[in-house]
Design a protein around this motif. Sequence first.
Motif, PDB file in Angstrom:
ATOM      1  N   TRP A 155       0.839  -1.191   0.000  1.00  0.00           N
ATOM      2  CA  TRP A 155       0.000   0.000   0.000  1.00  0.00           C
ATOM      3  C   TRP A 155       0.881   1.251   0.000  1.00  0.00           C
ATOM      4  N   GLU A 209      -3.625   4.057  -1.386  1.00  0.00           N
ATOM      5  CA  GLU A 209      -3.672   3.605  -2.769  1.00  0.00           C
ATOM      6  C   GLU A 209      -2.810   2.363  -2.933  1.00  0.00           C
ATOM      7  N   SER A 230      -9.149   1.975  -3.020  1.00  0.00           N
ATOM      8  CA  SER A 230      -8.363   3.175  -2.710  1.00  0.00           C
ATOM      9  C   SER A 230      -9.283   4.141  -1.990  1.00  0.00           C
ATOM     10  N   GLU A 262      -4.575   9.234   2.576  1.00  0.00           N
ATOM     11  CA  GLU A 262      -4.846   8.635   1.264  1.00  0.00           C
ATOM     12  C   GLU A 262      -4.195   7.250   1.211  1.00  0.00           C
TER      13      GLU A 262
END
Length: 601
Positions: free
Chosen positions: A117, A149, A204, A147
Amino acid sequence: MRTATKWIWLALALFFIPWMNTALAESSENTDGEAEVEEKNEVIYANLATGGALENIYVVNGFELNQIGTIEDYGNYESVKNLTDTGDMEQDGDKVRMEATEDNFYYQGNLSRELPWDFSIKYYLDGEEVDPQTVIGESGSVDIEIEVEENEEAEENAFFDNYMLQISQPLNTDYFYNVEAEDATIASSGKDQQITFTVMPGESETLTIHADTDQLEMEGMEISALPSSFSVEGPDTDSLTEEFQSLTNAIDEINQGVGELGDGISGLSGGLSDLENGSSEFQGGLNELNQSSGELTGASEEINNAFQTVQEEVGQITGVDGIEELSGMTEAASDMASEMENLADELDTLSAGYGDAKEALKTAMDDIPEATLTEEDFQALYDSELDSEMVDELVDTYEAAQNALAVYNESVESFDAVEPTLDEFQTSTSDIAANIREFADELDQSVGEMDVDEGLDEFIGSVDTMAENYNQFHEGLVSYTNGVGELSTSYAEIHNGIGESASGAGELANGADELQDGTSELYDATQNIPDDMQEEIDKMISQYDKSDFDPVSFVSEENNDITNSVQFVIQTDNIQPEEDTEDAEEEEEDEGFWDKLLNLF
């Protein structure tokens, strides 16, 4: 007493520790053969900077053994460390060898590789992005943006697709208040409020935390990644799909109803078209009859005048000279009979034409459907997607057709009376023509034989009677033709209304066809909604159901056969004053040998 006992136990521990190490060493030396590994577990520990950048990463490998012995494991480690005993470990490229002397054996491997990640953490104070290490202790409105992703640089991304993340941020209630975090679970744990987010496999996400602080200071963020191994059971969607099935059935009924309506409107349109054709023929017949009325009455007027002239001339005939004058009237009577016969033929032709026109009108009127539509039916049309102006035209056309049918039903007796009257006139005219013809023939034969006084008087009386009867016939014919003229004028309005209705019904039939095309398309698009919805639900559930995922090793695919579980424990740096760390180090430095020894136990 207790102090003495404590020192005795410490002395015994110091005595036995060398013996235990010796025994372990001897046991290690006496171990022969390969270890039998039941399963292997990997726990990956990683430290992140406050912004999410990876600082260091290592793995703790744990083995459960059915038989102790030599273990061979694989991993591209920078260094390894035995966490179970003091035994040595050998590294040969990616291969690691060690001697296990217990059923459970652990060692640490330090790595240099990427996590599956990619974490990006931003901090805002009063709306401005800041480095949290530079604003420790300040107050204001704090926003944290996280965040998550997929890390495209990671060597193995099966974890991103199959592992569920739990991200927790503790906030001390002495420093923070008005905490908000959308889609997070907020729980109290002592003085802390624990904000926990869940990120599903393969997703995400951008997560946010908002809080107000009097003193910005917090512990590091804790992130754990576990396999989403639980099986997701689908919800009971029977009631939901039944509701959609009811909707689909209702749309189907609407579609069928619109189809029936379209068929009815098409039938109405066809009936009105036939009615218009029949009405046009009837109107033509009436017009022809009306136009012929002038000729009929004109011819009848001439005959009537002729009778009057004959009556006057006959009335002046006397004596022998009068009888001789009668011989000159024979030719005139014969001409009059011919005129009457022609008039009878014209009346016969008109009667036949009128009968055909009336029959065509009756057939067209019979094609108009009975008034079965209700106010609810019209309201359903207004509630549909059909243009309101078109619906208005439909209603007007429908009402006009029903009005035309009502007028026809009211006037049908008058229409029916025309033809018999024409037949009567034709019959009367034929009878009169025959009588005049017979009179002319008899007159021609009997002029020379007629008695001067008695025969002449009888003849004059007959002529008077014939003239009076024809005058009555002529007056009736004039009255009849006037009625036909009024009927022709009145029916013209009915015919115009029928024409407008037929034209409007044709447009409505086209509109109804378009409406049915639309409802058919709507039904086709919705009839599979229940199955499609269930399919989508199953698809969404399968997206998170990773119960069939087989664990793979994070460090080497050569370990996959024995790997039982892989877990990730990730933590970011604390955002706290440096003195806290220094105090902890000073406390460790102040510990003496005995304190450290006691801490071991």
